[in-house]
Design an enzyme around this catalytic site. Structure first.
Site, short mmCIF file in Angstrom:
data_model
loop_
_atom_site.label_atom_id
_atom_site.label_comp_id
_atom_site.label_asym_id
_atom_site.label_seq_id
_atom_site.Cartn_x
_atom_site.Cartn_y
_atom_site.Cartn_z
N ARG A 77 0.84 -1.20 0.00
CA ARG A 77 0.00 0.00 0.00
C ARG A 77 0.88 1.25 0.00
O ARG A 77 0.60 2.23 -0.71
CB ARG A 77 -0.95 0.01 1.20
CG ARG A 77 -2.07 -1.01 1.10
CD ARG A 77 -3.02 -0.92 2.28
NE ARG A 77 -3.85 0.27 2.23
CZ ARG A 77 -4.62 0.69 3.23
NH1 ARG A 77 -4.65 0.00 4.37
NH2 ARG A 77 -5.36 1.77 3.11
N CYS B 179 -1.57 6.07 9.16
CA CYS B 179 -1.91 4.79 8.51
C CYS B 179 -2.93 5.08 7.43
O CYS B 179 -2.80 6.05 6.69
CB CYS B 179 -2.42 3.79 9.54
SG CYS B 179 -3.80 4.41 10.55
#
Length: 276
Positions: free
Chosen positions: A181, A240
């Site tokens: 990611r 995050c």
């Protein structure tokens, strides 16, 4: 000197399971979280919902997918859950504390509640260790929690601060998402793949050993020491996808004996929606 480790072992929790001031909370997530809780959870634990209890969700462009609730609303939630100033709060989830357990821990610490710990290994490890399970729907008597504060007490930054940090070589933005990611190879949740400029990748999974338990404080200290040697803690920002899993790494840092650095709650979910 830290008074209490932020991590509690299953064996230690078992010895405290009859304590009257113990409050155990299950904060697993997912569309069927409450249903799964009702099937099987640690004895006496009460379900806490990430979306309704630990966030006030509106438009992800402004605050991300899991923005913090207003402080006064969270204090009311604490009371409704049956927590008072003397409560020993133990939190777990079904993801090794990597999801909402760490977020709830951060929020309680930021509200000034000191006696709060995350269960090492979470639900799965506790079950493997034969901790008593239940299918009863539990609750604790409601309290009137009175905080000594009127706002969050742990350091945070917002999107404008992150924008400045993204162009400041004396700052570092720590992205705790998995490497694919971070690299923009895949993005299963948010609209755009990639990472914030000037971000370094320290995946939260590196906090755990092969058994899904937190690595020792000494190992975690080695893992993060370069960050704290190179940058002032006020210039370190953790994020995050939506401000939840980043708390797992903040928990690991606290466990390792570091001061807790800045949390960017909006995280990639907010940043990526603002065309920056």
């Amino acid at each position: 000197m830290k008074n209490q480790l932020p991590i509690i072992e299953v064996a230690e929790l078992f010895t405290k399971s009859e304590n009257l001031d113990l409050r155990i909370f299950d904060v697993r997530t997912g569309p069927d979280a409450n249903t799964e809780y009702r099937k099987k959870h640690l004895g006496n634990s009460v379900f806490v919902d990430l979306n309704s209890d630990l966030a006030e969700i509106d438009d992800p462009k402004f605050g991300g997918r899991h923005p913090l609730p207003k402080f006064e609303n969270f204090i009311k939630t604490i009371g409704k859950l049956g927590i008072d100033k003397d409560s020993h709060v133990v939190i777990y989830d079904d993801k090794n504390g990597a999801n909402a357990a760490a977020r709830f821990w951060w929020m309680l610490k930021a509200a000034g509640h000191q006696n709060v710990q995350v269960l090492n290994g979470g639900l799965q490890f506790a079950e493997n260790q034969n901790y008593p399970l239940s299918s009863n729907d539990n609750s604790y008597p409601e309290t009137k929690y009175i905080s000594d504060y009127t706002d969050w007490q742990l350091p945070q930054v917002w999107i404008d601060n992150v924008r400045s940090a993204s162009q400041d070589m004396d700052s570092v933005i720590v992205d705790v998402r998995e490497s694919q990611r971070y690299q923009g190879i895949t993005e299963p949740i948010d609209l755009v793949a990639g990472h914030i400029p000037n971000a370094k990748n320290y995946p939260f999974s590196d906090n755990l050993d092969e058994n899904g338990l937190f690595k020792s404080p000494e190992v975690l200290k080695d893992l993060y020491s370069e960050l704290f040697e190179k940058y002032d803690k006020s210039k370190i920002i953790f994020h995050c996808g939506s401000g939840v899993t980043a708390c797992h790494s903040l928990l690991a840092l606290d466990y390792a004996g570091f001061d807790i650095p800045n949390l960017y709650v909006g995280s990639w979910s907010e940043w990526s929606r603002n065309g920056i």
